[in-house]
Each structure stands twice: as C-alpha cells, then as structure tokens.
Design a protein around this motif. Structure first.
Motif, PDB file in Angstrom:
ATOM      1  N   THR A  81       0.832  -1.190   0.000  1.00 57.73           N
ATOM      2  CA  THR A  81       0.000   0.000   0.000  1.00 57.73           C
ATOM      3  C   THR A  81       0.876   1.252   0.000  1.00 57.73           C
ATOM      4  OG1 THR A  81      -0.166   0.095   2.406  1.00 57.73           O
ATOM      5  CG2 THR A  81      -1.883  -1.116   1.257  1.00 57.73           C
ATOM      6  N   SER A 102      -8.772   3.435  -1.530  1.00 66.54           N
ATOM      7  CA  SER A 102      -9.443   3.504  -0.242  1.00 66.54           C
ATOM      8  C   SER A 102      -9.577   4.966   0.168  1.00 66.54           C
ATOM      9  CB  SER A 102      -8.639   2.749   0.816  1.00 66.54           C
ATOM     10  OG  SER A 102      -9.207   2.929   2.096  1.00 66.54           O
ATOM     11  N   ASP A 104     -10.455   5.488   3.449  1.00 63.09           N
ATOM     12  CA  ASP A 104     -10.234   5.426   4.895  1.00 63.09           C
ATOM     13  C   ASP A 104      -8.980   4.642   5.290  1.00 63.09           C
ATOM     14  OD1 ASP A 104     -10.967   2.780   4.471  1.00 63.09           O
ATOM     15  OD2 ASP A 104     -12.839   2.924   5.602  1.00 63.09           O
ATOM     16  N   LYS A 106      -8.619   1.510   5.222  1.00 62.57           N
ATOM     17  CA  LYS A 106      -8.995   0.193   5.747  1.00 62.57           C
ATOM     18  C   LYS A 106      -9.762  -0.635   4.735  1.00 62.57           C
ATOM     19  CE  LYS A 106      -9.333   2.091  10.378  1.00 62.57           C
ATOM     20  NZ  LYS A 106     -10.230   2.563  11.408  1.00 62.57           N
ATOM     21  N   ASN A 107     -10.692  -0.017   4.055  1.00 64.74           N
ATOM     22  CA  ASN A 107     -11.548  -0.712   3.090  1.00 64.74           C
ATOM     23  C   ASN A 107     -11.100  -0.361   1.680  1.00 64.74           C
ATOM     24  OD1 ASN A 107     -13.555  -1.803   5.054  1.00 64.74           O
ATOM     25  ND2 ASN A 107     -13.817   0.383   5.468  1.00 64.74           N
ATOM     26  N   TYR A 108     -10.815  -1.382   0.876  1.00 64.14           N
ATOM     27  CA  TYR A 108     -10.304  -1.190  -0.480  1.00 64.14           C
ATOM     28  C   TYR A 108     -11.289  -1.757  -1.488  1.00 64.14           C
ATOM     29  CZ  TYR A 108      -5.878   0.145   1.561  1.00 64.14           C
ATOM     30  OH  TYR A 108      -4.914   0.804   2.275  1.00 64.14           O
TER      31      TYR A 108
END
Length: 154
Positions: A81, A102, A104, A106-108
């Motif tokens: 990342t 993403s 945030d 965290k979520n991709y």
C-alpha cells in the motif's frame, strides 16, 4: 504555501506498508525504495520523470515504490500500500492499473471508487482517496516489482 517540500512528503509516503501472506521473514526478504519525481510532458507528448525536492502548486509528482525480493525464494501473495501524501491530491494515474483505492485506509475496492448518493451510484472524487493497494501474486527470487501513483501538489 508557494512550494511544497517533496522530501517531507516522501517521508510520509515511505510509511507505505507491506503485507506478506505466506512469508514469515519479511524484514530480510523484502527491500523497498521510494522515489518522488516530477512528471514532465514535452511538446510531442513524451513523458519524462525528473528528480524533485520542492514543487509549486499544480505540479504532478509520481511516487514510485520498488520492492525487491532479496532472497533465493519466491514471495507469494504480497499486498503493498502507498498513502496519498498530505497536501497532495491523487490524479487517478497508477501503475500497474490493478490498484485498488481507499478513502479510509482500511476498506479497499477496485477503482473508480463508488458511493450511493440520492439512490444513485456516483464516482468518489480522487481528492477523497487516501491510500492505494496493489496485490502482487508472485515476486520471483532476486527480482523487483514497482508500483506508482501520481499526485498533484495542492
């Protein structure tokens, strides 16, 4: 701010993370080198990349992370990342194109990122992207793989 210190941004971007799903010895196996280059297009449309330390607002900067497998074994299922540095806006250009985005960290999801607004799916502006992730299925022994994203100085 008239110019932006790219070195400070590069330090932030060097916080790029790496996840090895099948390898317990990540520290010895993988080396990462991060570069920041100004993206320049000549009158014929040819693109070149020039080292940069500072840049004025509106300059396109490419962050490129090169991951080198330093051992004599293949590394499988590598997820890397890169954050979008502060004071920069992602412009939608990545390499390889398989990157996920993403908002945030965290979520991709595959790009372009979408969200529901008034019952309709709409694209999330690149200015809201915070992190990109690439999944490298195989990094052969003693070989390298590079990922890159382009940003614009705010």
């Amino acid at each position: 701010m008239k110019g932006f210190n790219i070195l400070r941004t590069a330090l932030l971007a060097s916080l790029a993370s790496v996840f090895l799903l099948n390898t317990a010895y990540a520290d010895e196996a993988l080396k990462m080198e991060l570069t920041a280059n100004k993206v320049v297009k000549n009158s014929e449309g040819k693109i070149s990349y020039l080292p940069v330390r500072t840049a004025p607002k509106g300059t396109v900067i490419q962050y490129k992370a090169t991951y080198s497998n330093t051992i004599n074994e293949n590394i499988n299922d590598l997820a890397v990342t890169l954050p979008i540095p502060a004071n920069m806006t992602f412009n939608g250009e990545v390499s390889p194109a398989s990157a996920q985005g993403s908002i945030d960290g965290k979520n991709y999801a595959d790009m372009p990122l979408m969200r529901k607004v008034d019952g309709k799916m709409v694209k999330i502006p690149f200015s809201e992207y915070r992190t990109l992730r690439w999944n490298i299925k195989l990094l052969p022994a003693n070989k390298s793989a590079a990922v890159a994203l382009n940003t614009i100085v705010d």
